[in-house]
Every structure is written in C-alpha cells, then in structure tokens.
Motif scaffolding. Sequence first.
Motif, PDB file in Angstrom:
ATOM      1  N   ASN A 226     102.956  40.792  71.622  1.00  0.00           N
ATOM      2  CA  ASN A 226     103.773  41.897  72.126  1.00  0.00           C
ATOM      3  C   ASN A 226     103.834  41.948  73.650  1.00  0.00           C
ATOM      4  O   ASN A 226     104.895  42.198  74.232  1.00  0.00           O
ATOM      5  CB  ASN A 226     103.240  43.221  71.584  1.00  0.00           C
ATOM      6  CG  ASN A 226     103.627  43.451  70.140  1.00  0.00           C
ATOM      7  OD1 ASN A 226     104.804  43.471  69.797  1.00  0.00           O
ATOM      8  ND2 ASN A 226     102.628  43.615  69.280  1.00  0.00           N
ATOM      9  N   LYS A 227     102.704  41.736  74.303  1.00  0.00           N
ATOM     10  CA  LYS A 227     102.691  41.809  75.762  1.00  0.00           C
ATOM     11  C   LYS A 227     103.521  40.673  76.365  1.00  0.00           C
ATOM     12  O   LYS A 227     104.248  40.858  77.350  1.00  0.00           O
ATOM     13  CB  LYS A 227     101.256  41.788  76.275  1.00  0.00           C
ATOM     14  CG  LYS A 227     100.465  43.030  75.879  1.00  0.00           C
ATOM     15  CD  LYS A 227      99.041  43.003  76.418  1.00  0.00           C
ATOM     16  CE  LYS A 227      98.284  44.260  75.987  1.00  0.00           C
ATOM     17  NZ  LYS A 227      96.890  44.275  76.480  1.00  0.00           N
ATOM     18  N   HIS A 228     103.416  39.496  75.774  1.00  0.00           N
ATOM     19  CA  HIS A 228     104.225  38.366  76.236  1.00  0.00           C
ATOM     20  C   HIS A 228     105.705  38.664  76.039  1.00  0.00           C
ATOM     21  O   HIS A 228     106.535  38.326  76.895  1.00  0.00           O
ATOM     22  CB  HIS A 228     103.819  37.106  75.481  1.00  0.00           C
ATOM     23  CG  HIS A 228     104.674  35.914  75.774  1.00  0.00           C
ATOM     24  ND1 HIS A 228     104.762  35.348  77.025  1.00  0.00           N
ATOM     25  CD2 HIS A 228     105.497  35.186  74.967  1.00  0.00           C
ATOM     26  CE1 HIS A 228     105.595  34.321  76.995  1.00  0.00           C
ATOM     27  NE2 HIS A 228     106.059  34.207  75.763  1.00  0.00           N
ATOM     28  N   ALA A 229     106.038  39.304  74.920  1.00  0.00           N
ATOM     29  CA  ALA A 229     107.434  39.642  74.640  1.00  0.00           C
ATOM     30  C   ALA A 229     107.997  40.551  75.719  1.00  0.00           C
ATOM     31  O   ALA A 229     109.119  40.349  76.214  1.00  0.00           O
ATOM     32  CB  ALA A 229     107.540  40.308  73.269  1.00  0.00           C
ATOM     33  N   MET A 230     107.220  41.549  76.131  1.00  0.00           N
ATOM     34  CA  MET A 230     107.700  42.459  77.168  1.00  0.00           C
ATOM     35  C   MET A 230     107.808  41.754  78.515  1.00  0.00           C
ATOM     36  O   MET A 230     108.684  42.077  79.328  1.00  0.00           O
ATOM     37  CB  MET A 230     106.779  43.671  77.271  1.00  0.00           C
ATOM     38  CG  MET A 230     106.808  44.573  76.048  1.00  0.00           C
ATOM     39  SD  MET A 230     108.476  45.019  75.494  1.00  0.00           S
ATOM     40  CE  MET A 230     109.170  45.777  76.950  1.00  0.00           C
ATOM     41  N   GLY A 231     106.942  40.782  78.744  1.00  0.00           N
ATOM     42  CA  GLY A 231     107.056  39.977  79.954  1.00  0.00           C
ATOM     43  C   GLY A 231     108.364  39.210  79.981  1.00  0.00           C
ATOM     44  O   GLY A 231     109.010  39.080  81.037  1.00  0.00           O
ATOM     45  N   MET A 232     108.777  38.714  78.815  1.00  0.00           N
ATOM     46  CA  MET A 232     110.049  37.995  78.719  1.00  0.00           C
ATOM     47  C   MET A 232     111.223  38.936  79.014  1.00  0.00           C
ATOM     48  O   MET A 232     112.171  38.567  79.722  1.00  0.00           O
ATOM     49  CB  MET A 232     110.194  37.392  77.318  1.00  0.00           C
ATOM     50  CG  MET A 232     109.174  36.319  76.995  1.00  0.00           C
ATOM     51  SD  MET A 232     109.188  35.864  75.231  1.00  0.00           S
ATOM     52  CE  MET A 232     110.780  35.070  75.089  1.00  0.00           C
ATOM     53  N   VAL A 233     111.158  40.146  78.478  1.00  0.00           N
ATOM     54  CA  VAL A 233     112.241  41.118  78.672  1.00  0.00           C
ATOM     55  C   VAL A 233     112.360  41.507  80.145  1.00  0.00           C
ATOM     56  O   VAL A 233     113.449  41.430  80.741  1.00  0.00           O
ATOM     57  CB  VAL A 233     111.992  42.378  77.813  1.00  0.00           C
ATOM     58  CG1 VAL A 233     112.988  43.477  78.191  1.00  0.00           C
ATOM     59  CG2 VAL A 233     112.108  42.048  76.337  1.00  0.00           C
ATOM     60  N   VAL A 234     111.242  41.929  80.737  1.00  0.00           N
ATOM     61  CA  VAL A 234     111.260  42.358  82.138  1.00  0.00           C
ATOM     62  C   VAL A 234     111.637  41.197  83.052  1.00  0.00           C
ATOM     63  O   VAL A 234     112.434  41.359  83.991  1.00  0.00           O
ATOM     64  CB  VAL A 234     109.897  42.949  82.538  1.00  0.00           C
ATOM     65  CG1 VAL A 234     109.838  43.206  84.042  1.00  0.00           C
ATOM     66  CG2 VAL A 234     109.632  44.244  81.770  1.00  0.00           C
ATOM     67  N   GLY A 235     111.084  40.033  82.783  1.00  0.00           N
ATOM     68  CA  GLY A 235     111.397  38.874  83.603  1.00  0.00           C
ATOM     69  C   GLY A 235     112.870  38.524  83.568  1.00  0.00           C
ATOM     70  O   GLY A 235     113.480  38.206  84.609  1.00  0.00           O
ATOM     71  N   HIS A 236     113.461  38.582  82.382  1.00  0.00           N
ATOM     72  CA  HIS A 236     114.883  38.267  82.252  1.00  0.00           C
ATOM     73  C   HIS A 236     115.735  39.258  83.035  1.00  0.00           C
ATOM     74  O   HIS A 236     116.656  38.861  83.770  1.00  0.00           O
ATOM     75  CB  HIS A 236     115.279  38.280  80.769  1.00  0.00           C
ATOM     76  CG  HIS A 236     116.732  38.029  80.525  1.00  0.00           C
ATOM     77  ND1 HIS A 236     117.319  36.794  80.725  1.00  0.00           N
ATOM     78  CD2 HIS A 236     117.727  38.866  80.119  1.00  0.00           C
ATOM     79  CE1 HIS A 236     118.609  36.871  80.448  1.00  0.00           C
ATOM     80  NE2 HIS A 236     118.885  38.115  80.079  1.00  0.00           N
ATOM     81  N   LEU A 237     115.424  40.547  82.905  1.00  0.00           N
ATOM     82  CA  LEU A 237     116.208  41.555  83.616  1.00  0.00           C
ATOM     83  C   LEU A 237     116.002  41.463  85.126  1.00  0.00           C
ATOM     84  O   LEU A 237     116.952  41.585  85.907  1.00  0.00           O
ATOM     85  CB  LEU A 237     115.827  42.949  83.111  1.00  0.00           C
ATOM     86  CG  LEU A 237     116.259  43.266  81.666  1.00  0.00           C
ATOM     87  CD1 LEU A 237     115.639  44.571  81.191  1.00  0.00           C
ATOM     88  CD2 LEU A 237     117.786  43.320  81.552  1.00  0.00           C
ATOM     89  N   ALA A 238     114.758  41.215  85.533  1.00  0.00           N
ATOM     90  CA  ALA A 238     114.473  41.087  86.965  1.00  0.00           C
ATOM     91  C   ALA A 238     115.187  39.877  87.558  1.00  0.00           C
ATOM     92  O   ALA A 238     115.707  39.928  88.687  1.00  0.00           O
ATOM     93  CB  ALA A 238     112.973  40.981  87.200  1.00  0.00           C
ATOM     94  N   ASP A 239     115.240  38.794  86.818  1.00  0.00           N
ATOM     95  CA  ASP A 239     115.925  37.582  87.289  1.00  0.00           C
ATOM     96  C   ASP A 239     117.416  37.825  87.491  1.00  0.00           C
ATOM     97  O   ASP A 239     118.083  37.072  88.213  1.00  0.00           O
ATOM     98  CB  ASP A 239     115.723  36.438  86.295  1.00  0.00           C
ATOM     99  CG  ASP A 239     114.321  35.853  86.359  1.00  0.00           C
ATOM    100  OD1 ASP A 239     113.611  36.109  87.350  1.00  0.00           O
ATOM    101  OD2 ASP A 239     113.924  35.150  85.403  1.00  0.00           O
TER     102      ASP A 239
END
Length: 339
Positions: free
Chosen positions: A160-173
Amino acid sequence: MATIFDVARHAAVSTSTVSHVVNGTRKVSAETARRVQEAIAAVGYTPNGIARALAVSTTNSVGIAVSTISNPYFGDIIGAIERECTRLGLMVFLSDTHDNPEHELRVVKAQHLRRVDGIILAPSETGDSETLNYIETNKIPCVLVDRLTSSKFDRVGIQNKHAMGMVVGHLADHGHQRIGFISGQPGFATAIERTEGFRAAISERGLSFDETLIRAGDSIVGAAAAATELLSRPDRPSALAVGNNMSMIGVMRAIRAIGMRVPEDIALVGFDDFEWADCFEPRLTVIAQPVEEIGRKAAELLVRRIAADQNGDLLKPQTVRLKPTLVIRQSCGCNPSAT
C-alpha cells in the motif's frame, strides 16, 4: 514440507481422490491413479504423511468472511479464492461481514460451527479484535486478506505504501504541488497504510505538506462531502488521490455537482481498477491491485496452514505483499500513449 493438498493440486484432483488412490478405498481410473502417483513423487510426499493428514476429521470446506456488499472490490478476490479451492476439491462458504465487528464475530462463529477447515477473513478492525482472538483461541486456520492487521496469522495484500508513492510521484512529475487525499474508511488497515504512504511520498518528493488536504471518506456520501470541502477552498488542491473504489464514486459525484471538469480543473487518481473505471469520460487513472493473485495466494496459504495443523507441523505465519500497478488513463491529465 509437501502436503496432501500439494498432491491434489499437482494432479488436478480432489484430496479425497488422493486418499482413495493411496488407501485403495475406492476404484479410480487408471489415468487418475497414474497422475496421483506421479504427483506424489513430484512433490516429495509420502503415503504415511497423507494417511496422517486424512486421519484428522475434515469437511473439505473453507469459509470466506468479507464485506461483499459495501465493497464490491472483494468480489474479484472471492472469485479467485473459489476457483482455487474448487481446483483443490474444497467447498466454499461465503458470509458477508458488513464491515461490522459484532456481525463479523457472529459470522466467524457460525462458520466455525459448520466445521469449516479454515477461514479467509478481511478484518473490519485493526489489532487483536474479538474475532481474531476467537480464531486464535479456537486454533482455526486463518488467512487475512487486504487488511493485514495481526501478524499472528498468514496474510495477503498489496504494498500500500509503495502504491501511494507511485500515485504521488506520478502527479508530482506532471507538475502538481498541492495534492489532496481522500483515504476511505478511517481505522481500516488499508486506509491507515495508504495515508502513511501518502504522507511519506509527499515528504520524499519535497512537496509542501498540508495535513488539512487529507480527508477520510467513510462512505460514498462521506467521500463526496470530503471532496466538496477540499475543492471549495480558495487554496484547493490541483489533484486528488482517492483511496478506494467506493470513495471514488462519491468524489466523482461531488466534482459533477460542483461543475468542475476532470482533468482540466482537477486531476484524479483512484484505487482499484473496477470494471467501469475504463468507461468513465475521462477514463480513470487508477492503482490496480492483482486481485486474482491475492485470491489465489490466500487459498494456497490456507490449505497449507490446514495441512500443517493437521500434521502437527509448526509453520510460521507468512505475509505476502504483492506489487500494485499504476494504470495511466486520462483523468490525471496525461495522454496514456505518451507516458
């Protein structure tokens, strides 16, 4: 250590068929007998071990206790569990917990009275709940799915934590600096992990952290209210991450009621690649969970736990964390073909 369930799975027959072949208690076809004997040799199992497992009274049935009505996401997991159990010759009894701790305990007690050999549970509480205490006290083989609360049991879920990292990272990028998060049901293990993952990802990306941008959506109505509050602020976020499929319904309703457009006015990323996520306009960008693998692995761990208990083998609880996938569509403001 190989079990009777390993033999049955390898030979694609039921455990009772393995018993009949080994003990000669019923005639089976020559082809089936050959497959069973080859499976015994392949998995390294001994007839004495099979006899020992069969000596324990079993019902060749397992219970599933999840909230099927309030969270349709579990439907796919249940299907995967049922398919795997059918392959192993096991009957499945399904009960809806309604995500209510008291009802959940009644459901588990009822399945225990039906003498199921084990239970697959999505707990409605964190920590050592009454239900988990009951399961532990009565030594019921159990596997927890999705909500990985107590480490005393075998568990299967996603990172779950990795999943949220993917979400935030994608939006931040893609230029988003203020990202809101609607987490889902407060107190659930998944909501807690995803919220922790969101906070960690915001920090790792060096974004300005604002605790007021995190809201719980305990229902469709609750998620809609949370989204309305966030999107009505003068300093509203430019993107929203949503913690589960039911919360996403509420968020979409709120966005429509406000008159905003996705992704022009607000970028959106959700959780769970439910059937209609690809039918929205714009199509929803989501974290997809490997539900088929979650269900199959839960069934696999349960039959191993049942066999170990029957054989008197000590088996440490196992936690399996599976990888999520970010499915990029249009709701985040991206052109999928260009990412």
